[in-house]
Design a protein around this motif. Structure first.
Motif, PDB file in Angstrom:
ATOM      1  N   GLU A 103       0.734  -1.168  -0.098  1.00  0.00           N
ATOM      2  CA  GLU A 103       0.071   0.041  -0.127  1.00  0.00           C
ATOM      3  C   GLU A 103       0.812   1.367  -0.081  1.00  0.00           C
ATOM      4  O   GLU A 103       1.924   1.195   0.875  1.00  0.00           O
ATOM      5  N   GLY A 104       0.365   2.241  -0.666  1.00  0.00           N
ATOM      6  CA  GLY A 104       1.168   3.605  -0.386  1.00  0.00           C
ATOM      7  C   GLY A 104       0.669   4.364   0.655  1.00  0.00           C
ATOM      8  O   GLY A 104       1.561   4.784   1.508  1.00  0.00           O
ATOM      9  N   LEU A 105      -0.735   4.154   1.012  1.00  0.00           N
ATOM     10  CA  LEU A 105      -0.998   4.601   2.255  1.00  0.00           C
ATOM     11  C   LEU A 105      -2.066   3.743   2.968  1.00  0.00           C
ATOM     12  O   LEU A 105      -2.042   3.287   3.927  1.00  0.00           O
ATOM     13  N   GLY A 106      -3.313   3.701   2.113  1.00  0.00           N
ATOM     14  CA  GLY A 106      -4.207   2.903   2.635  1.00  0.00           C
ATOM     15  C   GLY A 106      -5.404   3.569   3.123  1.00  0.00           C
ATOM     16  O   GLY A 106      -5.522   3.636   4.409  1.00  0.00           O
ATOM     17  N   VAL A 120      -9.707  -1.816  13.065  1.00  0.00           N
ATOM     18  CA  VAL A 120      -9.237  -2.342  11.776  1.00  0.00           C
ATOM     19  C   VAL A 120      -7.954  -3.688  12.242  1.00  0.00           C
ATOM     20  O   VAL A 120      -7.101  -3.468  13.273  1.00  0.00           O
ATOM     21  N   LEU A 121      -7.891  -4.785  11.380  1.00  0.00           N
ATOM     22  CA  LEU A 121      -7.231  -5.814  11.404  1.00  0.00           C
ATOM     23  C   LEU A 121      -6.448  -5.526  10.370  1.00  0.00           C
ATOM     24  O   LEU A 121      -7.026  -5.812   9.057  1.00  0.00           O
ATOM     25  N   CYS A 122      -4.931  -5.372   9.866  1.00  0.00           N
ATOM     26  CA  CYS A 122      -4.623  -4.906   8.922  1.00  0.00           C
ATOM     27  C   CYS A 122      -2.834  -5.858   8.700  1.00  0.00           C
ATOM     28  O   CYS A 122      -2.572  -6.480   9.718  1.00  0.00           O
ATOM     29  N   SER A 123      -2.365  -5.873   7.587  1.00  0.00           N
ATOM     30  CA  SER A 123      -1.219  -6.656   7.249  1.00  0.00           C
ATOM     31  C   SER A 123      -0.267  -5.887   7.942  1.00  0.00           C
ATOM     32  O   SER A 123      -0.066  -4.591   8.150  1.00  0.00           O
ATOM     33  N   ASP A 124       0.796  -6.520   8.230  1.00  0.00           N
ATOM     34  CA  ASP A 124       1.818  -5.981   9.034  1.00  0.00           C
ATOM     35  C   ASP A 124       2.929  -5.304   7.958  1.00  0.00           C
ATOM     36  O   ASP A 124       4.025  -5.871   7.578  1.00  0.00           O
ATOM     37  N   LEU A 125       2.315  -4.065   7.757  1.00  0.00           N
ATOM     38  CA  LEU A 125       3.029  -3.303   6.547  1.00  0.00           C
ATOM     39  C   LEU A 125       3.506  -1.813   7.281  1.00  0.00           C
ATOM     40  O   LEU A 125       2.870  -1.443   8.269  1.00  0.00           O
ATOM     41  N   SER A 126       4.791  -1.474   6.933  1.00  0.00           N
ATOM     42  CA  SER A 126       5.281  -0.191   7.639  1.00  0.00           C
ATOM     43  C   SER A 126       4.295   0.801   7.553  1.00  0.00           C
ATOM     44  O   SER A 126       4.232   1.814   8.498  1.00  0.00           O
ATOM     45  N   VAL A 127       3.833   1.013   6.343  1.00  0.00           N
ATOM     46  CA  VAL A 127       2.722   2.052   6.194  1.00  0.00           C
ATOM     47  C   VAL A 127       1.527   2.186   7.179  1.00  0.00           C
ATOM     48  O   VAL A 127       1.159   3.075   7.555  1.00  0.00           O
ATOM     49  N   PHE A 128       1.289   0.796   7.710  1.00  0.00           N
ATOM     50  CA  PHE A 128       0.202   0.833   8.680  1.00  0.00           C
ATOM     51  C   PHE A 128       0.691   1.204   9.867  1.00  0.00           C
ATOM     52  O   PHE A 128      -0.097   1.636  10.833  1.00  0.00           O
TER      53      PHE A 128
END
Length: 364
Positions: free
Chosen positions: A278-281, A294-302
């Motif tokens: 994601e760029g931001l989401g 929210v439950l989200c992927s373990d991404l830096s942007v989140f």
């Protein structure tokens, strides 16, 4: 001040990108004249001003083989159109638009440009050379998150300004339907087990394919779970096939694209964001501002947006997502939602976004 907002395309797949540009342009000031150009597709892409549809073909835009010979002609059309509009500032939608329009800027030194990057993109040597060739006083590079800005700076070797996209929280919250009205709109039962939402384009990067397998695992422990997808895309047939193969037809629905999507978040007990990248989401922001955890992927942007208040699961890990879904619906959703709202801090983020956007659109 005359501003031209140039977008790659119109239509449902580009709604989030258009939304970001609308929010930026909302800070242009009452005296600004705004027009938007769509290189492909149809539809209005800005709440202010007129939209011009260029109706350019994909082959022409991509510029391969014979079609590349037509780029000088097309850029000449852009140059004349920008001059006729008395353009002072152009807002460009990412790399594809920049490849076409930035060469024109060399002949229009009085016009300033801001290039808004919405997601990670593959940069060729020609792209890097093009983006490096302008002085920052004429062309500003902008990314919608710190995570994306850092990645682009590493690739380009030039500064990239952070404009973390945000939504005006007061008007967004005022437009939300309550739980009952939102569920009625989507034909969902008012009572029963937890309803999980997955919002976005039905494309590979959103991770909805493996989310179905994780949901099937979670239902083995909690059979009253229901999953609703809001969005459209080229993976619809694949997802429909997977739903059938997993025997989830009664418990999973694909609602398609909905123009009033942003009003419906409170229909859900949790929003699941299993994105591969994601760029931001913006979905994360919208859900949290709707008081839905929210439950989200373990991404830096989140992590950038929710920090320790986030609930995360590893990208593509079906078992981890299955466990995380069960743990999430068993937790105090109101407490999690409140903590995530405080972490996101929508009011403060909107203030920073507004000021940065205003500075971005100034002529000097």
């Amino acid at each position: 001040m005359n501003i031209v907002n140039i977008m790659w395309a119109g239509g449902a797949p580009y709604v989030s990108v258009h939304k970001v540009h609308q929010q930026i342009l909302s800070q242009a000031g009452p005296d600004a004249t705004i027009s938007s150009w769509l290189l492909q597709g149809q539809g209005s892409c800005c709440s202010a001003g007129e939209t011009r549809e260029w109706q350019l073909s994909q082959r022409l835009l991509k510029g391969r083989h014979f079609w590349k010979l037509l780029h000088p002609w097309m850029r000449g059309r852009f140059r004349e159109a920008l001059k006729q509009a008395g353009t002072e500032v152009v807002l460009l939608d990412g790399l594809g638009v920049s490849r076409l329009v930035l060469p024109v800027m060399r002949q229009l030194p009085e016009v300033r440009a801001a290039v808004v990057f919405h997601g990670k993109t593959r940069l060729h040597r020609g792209d890097i050379s093009l983006l490096r060739s302008f002085e920052p006083s004429q062309v500003t590079l902008v990314a919608v998150s710190q995570t994306l800005a850092s990645a682009l700076e590493q690739d380009l070797g030039v500064p990239v300004q952070v404009l973390r996209s945000a939504l005006e929280p007061t008007s967004f919250r005022q437009a939300l339907l309550d739980r009952g009205a939102a569920r009625q709109t989507m034909g969902l039962p008012l009572d029963g087990g937890p309803v999980l939402g997955a919002v976005g384009r039905l494309v590979d990067s959103k991770g909805f394919d493996y989310l179905l397998d994780a949901f099937a695992l979670a239902r083995q422990q909690q059979p009253d779970l229901r999953l609703v997808f809001l969005g459209e895309g080229n993976e619809r047939a694949l997802l429909e096939s997977r739903i059938k193969a997993l025997g989830l037809g009664e418990f999973v629905s694909l609602q398609g694209h909905c123009n009033s999507l942003a009003h419906l978040y409170r229909a859900f007990d949790w929003v699941l964001i299993p994105s591969r990248s994601e760029g931001l989401g913006l979905v994360l922001q919208e859900a949290v501002m709707a008081d839905v955890p929210v439950l989200c992927s373990d991404l830096s942007v989140f992590h950038e947006q929710l920090g320790d208040a986030g609930r995360y699961a590893a990208v593509g890990d079906i078992e981890a997502w299955g466990r995380a879904i069960i743990e999430s619906v068993a937790s105090d959703r109101d407490q999690v939602a409140q903590a995530q709202y405080q972490a996101l801090a929508p009011e403060q983020v909107w203030q920073r976004f507004s000021q940065t956007s205003s500075d971005l659109l100034r002529t000097s």
